[in-house]
Design a protein around this motif. Structure first.
Motif, mmCIF file in Angstrom:
data_model
loop_
_atom_site.group_PDB
_atom_site.id
_atom_site.type_symbol
_atom_site.label_atom_id
_atom_site.label_comp_id
_atom_site.label_asym_id
_atom_site.label_seq_id
_atom_site.Cartn_x
_atom_site.Cartn_y
_atom_site.Cartn_z
ATOM 1 N N ARG A 141 0.823 -1.211 0.000
ATOM 2 C CA ARG A 141 0.000 0.000 0.000
ATOM 3 C C ARG A 141 0.856 1.260 0.000
ATOM 4 N NH1 ARG A 141 -4.747 -1.586 4.422
ATOM 5 N NH2 ARG A 141 -5.802 -3.165 3.110
ATOM 6 N N LEU A 142 1.969 1.224 0.722
ATOM 7 C CA LEU A 142 2.876 2.377 0.739
ATOM 8 C C LEU A 142 3.475 2.621 -0.642
ATOM 9 C CD1 LEU A 142 4.709 1.795 4.149
ATOM 10 C CD2 LEU A 142 3.087 3.628 3.608
ATOM 11 N N VAL A 143 3.864 1.541 -1.310
ATOM 12 C CA VAL A 143 4.408 1.677 -2.669
ATOM 13 C C VAL A 143 3.335 2.177 -3.625
ATOM 14 C CG1 VAL A 143 5.336 0.413 -4.642
ATOM 15 C CG2 VAL A 143 6.229 -0.018 -2.356
ATOM 16 N N MET A 144 2.128 1.618 -3.517
ATOM 17 C CA MET A 144 1.025 2.068 -4.364
ATOM 18 C C MET A 144 0.718 3.538 -4.118
ATOM 19 S SD MET A 144 -1.092 1.410 -6.733
ATOM 20 C CE MET A 144 -0.901 -0.383 -6.845
ATOM 21 N N GLY A 145 0.759 3.946 -2.859
ATOM 22 C CA GLY A 145 0.547 5.354 -2.539
ATOM 23 C C GLY A 145 1.612 6.241 -3.151
ATOM 24 N N SER A 146 2.852 5.741 -3.207
ATOM 25 C CA SER A 146 3.936 6.498 -3.838
ATOM 26 C C SER A 146 3.674 6.694 -5.326
ATOM 27 C CB SER A 146 5.267 5.767 -3.630
ATOM 28 O OG SER A 146 5.583 5.651 -2.257
ATOM 29 N N TRP A 147 3.216 5.620 -5.991
ATOM 30 C CA TRP A 147 2.899 5.722 -7.420
ATOM 31 C C TRP A 147 1.744 6.691 -7.659
ATOM 32 C CZ3 TRP A 147 6.006 4.113 -11.142
ATOM 33 C CH2 TRP A 147 6.901 3.064 -10.894
ATOM 34 N N VAL A 148 0.705 6.591 -6.846
ATOM 35 C CA VAL A 148 -0.453 7.471 -7.002
ATOM 36 C C VAL A 148 -0.059 8.924 -6.741
ATOM 37 C CG1 VAL A 148 -2.729 8.075 -6.072
ATOM 38 C CG2 VAL A 148 -2.130 5.678 -6.449
ATOM 39 N N GLY A 149 0.730 9.154 -5.690
ATOM 40 C CA GLY A 149 1.195 10.502 -5.396
ATOM 41 C C GLY A 149 2.027 11.078 -6.524
ATOM 42 N N GLY A 150 2.923 10.254 -7.102
ATOM 43 C CA GLY A 150 3.724 10.704 -8.235
ATOM 44 C C GLY A 150 2.854 11.047 -9.437
ATOM 45 N N PHE A 151 1.819 10.255 -9.668
ATOM 46 C CA PHE A 151 0.927 10.505 -10.798
ATOM 47 C C PHE A 151 0.157 11.814 -10.612
ATOM 48 C CE2 PHE A 151 -3.316 10.241 -12.665
ATOM 49 C CZ PHE A 151 -2.998 10.028 -14.003
ATOM 50 N N LEU A 152 -0.368 12.029 -9.418
ATOM 51 C CA LEU A 152 -1.144 13.246 -9.172
ATOM 52 C C LEU A 152 -0.277 14.497 -9.320
ATOM 53 C CD1 LEU A 152 -3.315 12.130 -6.106
ATOM 54 C CD2 LEU A 152 -4.020 12.336 -8.504
ATOM 55 N N HIS A 153 0.942 14.429 -8.799
ATOM 56 C CA HIS A 153 1.857 15.570 -8.950
ATOM 57 C C HIS A 153 2.166 15.814 -10.418
ATOM 58 C CE1 HIS A 153 5.455 18.059 -8.754
ATOM 59 N NE2 HIS A 153 6.080 17.129 -9.449
ATOM 60 N N SER A 154 2.465 14.756 -11.139
ATOM 61 C CA SER A 154 2.863 14.887 -12.530
ATOM 62 C C SER A 154 1.725 15.382 -13.412
ATOM 63 C CB SER A 154 3.383 13.541 -13.059
ATOM 64 O OG SER A 154 3.826 13.672 -14.390
ATOM 65 N N ILE A 155 0.528 14.864 -13.192
ATOM 66 C CA ILE A 155 -0.606 15.276 -14.023
ATOM 67 C C ILE A 155 -0.930 16.748 -13.780
ATOM 68 C CG2 ILE A 155 -2.531 14.729 -12.469
ATOM 69 C CD1 ILE A 155 -2.313 13.870 -16.218
ATOM 70 N N ALA A 156 -0.738 17.217 -12.557
ATOM 71 C CA ALA A 156 -0.976 18.629 -12.260
ATOM 72 C C ALA A 156 0.029 19.511 -13.007
ATOM 73 C CB ALA A 156 -0.881 18.874 -10.753
ATOM 74 N N GLN A 157 1.317 19.150 -12.951
ATOM 75 C CA GLN A 157 2.338 19.923 -13.649
ATOM 76 C C GLN A 157 2.117 19.899 -15.157
ATOM 77 O OE1 GLN A 157 3.331 21.389 -10.963
ATOM 78 N NE2 GLN A 157 5.532 21.067 -11.029
ATOM 79 N N THR A 158 1.724 18.737 -15.672
ATOM 80 C CA THR A 158 1.529 18.588 -17.110
ATOM 81 C C THR A 158 0.340 19.395 -17.606
ATOM 82 O OG1 THR A 158 2.470 16.355 -16.999
ATOM 83 C CG2 THR A 158 1.224 16.923 -18.978
ATOM 84 N N LEU A 159 -0.773 19.331 -16.894
ATOM 85 C CA LEU A 159 -1.972 20.067 -17.311
ATOM 86 C C LEU A 159 -1.755 21.571 -17.247
ATOM 87 C CD1 LEU A 159 -4.823 17.956 -15.649
ATOM 88 C CD2 LEU A 159 -4.181 18.053 -18.068
ATOM 89 N N LEU A 160 -1.049 22.025 -16.220
ATOM 90 C CA LEU A 160 -0.761 23.453 -16.124
ATOM 91 C C LEU A 160 0.062 23.935 -17.321
ATOM 92 C CD1 LEU A 160 0.099 23.762 -12.315
ATOM 93 C CD2 LEU A 160 -1.817 24.869 -13.492
ATOM 94 N N THR A 161 0.956 23.081 -17.803
ATOM 95 C CA THR A 161 1.815 23.462 -18.929
ATOM 96 C C THR A 161 1.080 23.383 -20.255
ATOM 97 O OG1 THR A 161 3.717 22.602 -17.702
ATOM 98 C CG2 THR A 161 4.026 23.002 -20.059
#
Length: 312
Positions: A141-161
Motif C-alpha cells: 500500500r505504501l508503494v502504491m501510494g507512492s505511485w499514485v502521489g507521483g501521478f497526481l503531482h505529474s498530471i498537475a504539472q503537465t496540465l498546467l503546462t
C-alpha cells in the motif's frame, strides 16, 4: 496532436553546441546510462530471484531501482542521440510526455525514499512492533501510494503546462522538456502558473526532505542513547539517508523551489539528478550491503553453474 497555438515541435538546445564537447558528453552519458541499466537491473533481478532478500527494506529498494531505470530512460537516450545529430527536435506530444515522465518517476522516487525512511525508523526505534507494522500488505500500500502521489503531482504539472499557448519561439534552453523552460516559451503571462508549479513542487520536496531529516535525527538519538555499540553504529545507519538527502533533494530544491529563471546552472543540476544520482543509488543502498553482495554472488554463480551443466 498539436498545441492550440500551432506549435508542432520544440528544439532542445542541450548542454553545448560545441562538436567536441558534444562527443565527450556522448561518451560520458552513454557510459553512465549503461551503468544505470546494469546496476539497477542487477538489483531488480536479484531481488525477484532471491528468497533471502524478502524484508521490507529490499522490497522498497527493488521499486526504487525500477523507478531509477524508468526515470533515466525518459531523458538520457534522447540526450545521447542529440549529441550525434544536428536535428535536436522533439514533437509537442513527445515533449509533454517527457515532462510527464520526468515528474511522475521523479516524484514517485521521492515518495519511495520517504517510505524507506519510515521503514528504517520503525525497524530501529520500534523493533517489537516492526513485524506487525510493516507487513507485505502495508508495504504494498505504501508503494502504491507512492505511485499514485507521483501521478497526481505529474498530471498537475503537465496540465498546467499544456493549457498554455505556445506560438514561438520553440527553442527549449534545456536538455529535456521540463516545466520551467517551457513556461519561458509561452505566449502569455505565466507568473500565476509559475507560482502554482513552484508551490506544488515545494510542498512535496520540502515535506519529504523534512521527514527524511527528522527520521534520521530520531534514529541517531535513539541509537546513541542506548549503548556504546549503538553510538558507533549510528553514523553508518543514517549514512545512506544523509547521502540521498544531499544527492536527491539538493538539485531538485535548487531548481523547483524557486520561480523559473534563465540560470544556466539549471541544466547542470538537471543532468546531475537524471544521470549521476541513479548511477549512485545502487552503490549507496544495495551494493555496499554485505548481505546483498553475498546473495548476488550465490545467485549468479548458481545460474552460471546451471548454464555450464546445460552446455555439457
Amino acid at each position: 496532436m498539436t498545441n492550440a497555438s500551432g506549435v508542432k515541435e520544440f528544439v532542445l538546445l542541450g548542454l553545448s553546441e560545441n562538436p567536441g564537447v558534444q562527443k565527450i558528453c556522448f561518451m560520458m552519458f552513454l557510459a553512465f546510462y549503461t551503468i544505470i541499466l546494469v546496476r539497477n537491473l542487477l538489483i531488480v533481478i536479484t531481488a525477484i530471484s532471491s528468497q533471502r532478500l524478502n524484508s521490507p527494506m529490499y522490497f522498497f529498494l527493488y521499486y526504487l531501482s525500477f523507478v531509477d531505470i524508468c526515470y533515466s530512460s525518459i531523458t538520457v537516450p534522447k540526450m545521447i542521440t542529440s549529441f550525434l545529430h544536428r536535428n535536436k527536435t522533439i514533437s509537442f506530444v513527445g515533449c509533454i510526455a517527457q515532462l510527464f515522465g520526468v515528474h511522475f518517476f521523479g516524484c514517485t522516487g521521492i515518495f519511495i525514499l520517504t517510505v524507506m525512511a519510515y521503514d528504517r525508523y520503525v525497524a530501529i526505534c520500534r523493533p517489537p512492533h516492526y513485524t506487525a507494522a510493516m507487513t507485505r500488505c502495508v508495504c504494498s500500500r505504501l508503494v502504491m501510494g507512492s505511485w499514485v502521489g507521483g501521478f497526481l503531482h505529474s498530471i498537475a504539472q503537465t496540465l498546467l503546462t499544456t493549457c498554455l499557448p505556445f506560438c514561438g519561439p520553440n527553442e527549449v534552453d534545456h536538455c529535456f522538456c521540463d516545466v520551467h523552460p517551457l513556461l519561458q516559451l509561452a505566449c502569455t503571462e505565466t507568473y500565476a502558473v509559475g507560482i502554482i508549479v513552484v508551490a506544488n513542487s515545494r510542498t512535496i520536496t520540502l515535506s519529504c526532505f523534512l521527514i527524511l531529516v527528522a527520521s534520521c535525527v530520531v534514529i541517531l538519538v535513539s541509537l546513541q542513547s542506548q549503548t556504546l555499540e549503538g553510538w558507533q553504529k549510528a553514523p553508518s545507519t543514517c549514512r545512506s539517508h544523509i547521502t540521498m538527502v544531499v544527492l536527491f533533494f539538493g538539485p531538485r530544491t535548487f531548481i523547483y523551489n524557486r520561480p523559473s529563471s534563465n540560470l544556466s546552472e539549471d541544466k547542470s543540476m538537471a543532468v546531475f539528478y537524471t544521470v549521476i544520482t541513479p548511477t549512485l543509488n545502487p552503490l549507496i543502498y544495495m551494493l555496499s550491503n554485505e548481505e546483498v553482495k553475498s546473495t548476488m554472488r550465490k545467485l549468479w554463480s548458481r545460474k552460471v553453474g546451471s548454464e555450464d551443466r546445460k552446455v555439457r
